[in-house]
Design a protein around this motif. Structure first.
Motif, short mmCIF file in Angstrom:
data_model
loop_
_atom_site.label_atom_id
_atom_site.label_comp_id
_atom_site.label_asym_id
_atom_site.label_seq_id
_atom_site.Cartn_x
_atom_site.Cartn_y
_atom_site.Cartn_z
N ALA A 124 0.84 -1.20 0.00
CA ALA A 124 0.00 0.00 0.00
C ALA A 124 0.87 1.25 0.00
N ALA A 125 1.96 1.24 0.76
CA ALA A 125 2.87 2.39 0.80
C ALA A 125 3.54 2.57 -0.56
N ALA A 126 3.97 1.46 -1.17
CA ALA A 126 4.60 1.54 -2.49
C ALA A 126 3.59 2.05 -3.52
N PHE A 127 2.36 1.59 -3.44
CA PHE A 127 1.32 2.04 -4.36
C PHE A 127 1.04 3.53 -4.17
N ALA A 128 0.95 3.96 -2.93
CA ALA A 128 0.67 5.37 -2.65
C ALA A 128 1.77 6.26 -3.23
N LYS A 129 3.02 5.81 -3.08
CA LYS A 129 4.14 6.59 -3.61
C LYS A 129 4.09 6.62 -5.14
N ALA A 130 3.88 5.46 -5.75
CA ALA A 130 3.81 5.40 -7.22
C ALA A 130 2.63 6.19 -7.74
N SER A 131 1.52 6.09 -7.05
CA SER A 131 0.32 6.82 -7.46
C SER A 131 0.55 8.33 -7.38
N ASP A 178 3.43 9.87 -7.56
CA ASP A 178 4.36 10.23 -8.64
C ASP A 178 3.63 10.31 -9.98
N LEU A 179 2.79 9.33 -10.25
CA LEU A 179 2.06 9.32 -11.52
C LEU A 179 1.10 10.50 -11.62
N LYS A 180 0.44 10.82 -10.54
CA LYS A 180 -0.48 11.97 -10.56
C LYS A 180 0.30 13.27 -10.80
N THR A 181 1.45 13.40 -10.15
CA THR A 181 2.28 14.59 -10.34
C THR A 181 2.77 14.67 -11.78
N ASN A 182 3.22 13.54 -12.31
CA ASN A 182 3.72 13.51 -13.68
C ASN A 182 2.60 13.81 -14.68
N THR A 183 1.43 13.27 -14.45
CA THR A 183 0.29 13.51 -15.33
C THR A 183 -0.09 15.00 -15.32
N ALA A 184 -0.09 15.58 -14.13
CA ALA A 184 -0.40 17.00 -14.03
C ALA A 184 0.65 17.84 -14.75
N ALA A 185 1.93 17.48 -14.62
CA ALA A 185 3.01 18.22 -15.29
C ALA A 185 2.88 18.09 -16.80
N LEU A 186 2.56 16.91 -17.27
CA LEU A 186 2.38 16.73 -18.71
C LEU A 186 1.18 17.54 -19.21
N GLY A 187 0.12 17.56 -18.43
CA GLY A 187 -1.06 18.34 -18.82
C GLY A 187 -0.72 19.82 -18.96
N LYS A 188 0.04 20.35 -18.00
CA LYS A 188 0.45 21.77 -18.07
C LYS A 188 1.39 22.01 -19.24
N ALA A 189 2.29 21.05 -19.48
CA ALA A 189 3.24 21.20 -20.59
C ALA A 189 2.51 21.20 -21.91
N ILE A 190 1.58 20.32 -22.08
CA ILE A 190 0.82 20.25 -23.33
C ILE A 190 0.02 21.53 -23.53
N ALA A 191 -0.60 22.00 -22.46
CA ALA A 191 -1.38 23.24 -22.57
C ALA A 191 -0.48 24.42 -22.93
N ALA A 192 0.71 24.51 -22.36
CA ALA A 192 1.64 25.60 -22.65
C ALA A 192 2.13 25.53 -24.08
N LEU A 193 2.42 24.33 -24.53
CA LEU A 193 2.89 24.16 -25.90
C LEU A 193 1.79 24.50 -26.90
N GLU A 194 0.55 24.15 -26.56
CA GLU A 194 -0.57 24.47 -27.44
C GLU A 194 -0.79 25.97 -27.51
N ARG A 195 -0.52 26.69 -26.47
CA ARG A 195 -0.69 28.15 -26.46
C ARG A 195 0.45 28.84 -27.19
N GLY A 196 1.50 28.11 -27.45
CA GLY A 196 2.62 28.69 -28.18
C GLY A 196 3.62 29.38 -27.28
N ALA A 197 3.61 29.09 -26.06
CA ALA A 197 4.56 29.71 -25.13
C ALA A 197 5.71 28.78 -24.89
N GLY A 198 6.32 28.31 -25.94
CA GLY A 198 7.40 27.34 -25.84
C GLY A 198 8.59 27.84 -25.06
N ASP A 199 9.06 29.10 -25.38
CA ASP A 199 10.23 29.63 -24.69
C ASP A 199 9.93 29.90 -23.23
#
Length: 141
Positions: A85-92, A94-115
């Motif tokens: 359960a502890a290992a799952f909570a940690k992995a979960s 991490d995955l939620k954080t990574n998913t959120a970061a990817l979502g923000k990155a995709i949104a920023a790239l779509e807006r054209g704010a690459g730099d």
């Protein structure tokens, strides 16, 4: 006359006593036989009860040992589940954080704010994710 009456009374008492002795002896023999049979029956019942007690004590010891083994297995399984359960909570997390970061990155790239995106914490997280992930070097670039 008085002596004769006393003699007859004593003779009558004697006959009653003799009758009692004759029938009493048979009654006593029957009583003794019944008691001896009951003693034998009681002995066999006692032996059966002693054997049953020994068997039950043996079963109780076996059940006690099985219970201890079962409790140990439950404790082991519980510890393993807590670790998983502890290992799952940690992995979960991490995955939620990574998913959120990817979502923000995709949104920023779509807006054209690459730099501007490259200067954010989300970009740093995305860089770290690409390093930690099992991705080949050309795909990472």
């Amino acid at each position: 006359e008085k002596v004769t009456a006393e003699g007859k009374a004593e003779e009558e008492l004697f006959h009653k006593f003799m009758c009692y002795c004759k029938t009493g002896e048979g009654d006593l023999r029957d009583s003794i036989s019944a008691a001896e049979a009951k003693i034998e029956a009681d002995k066999s019942s006692l032996e059966a009860a002693v054997a049953l007690k020994a068997q039950l004590e043996k079963d109780l010891k076996g059940a006690g040992a099985s219970r201890v083994e079962a409790e140990e297995a439950v404790a082991e399984a519980k510890a393993l589940r807590e670790k998983e359960a502890a290992a799952f909570a940690k992995a979960s997390a991490d995955l939620k954080t990574n998913t959120a970061a990817l979502g923000k990155a995709i949104a920023a790239l779509e807006r054209g704010a690459g730099d501007a995106f490259l200067q954010t914490g989300t970009a740093a997280k995305l860089r770290q994710l690409s390093i930690d992930a099992d991705i080949s070097a050309p795909d990472r670039e």
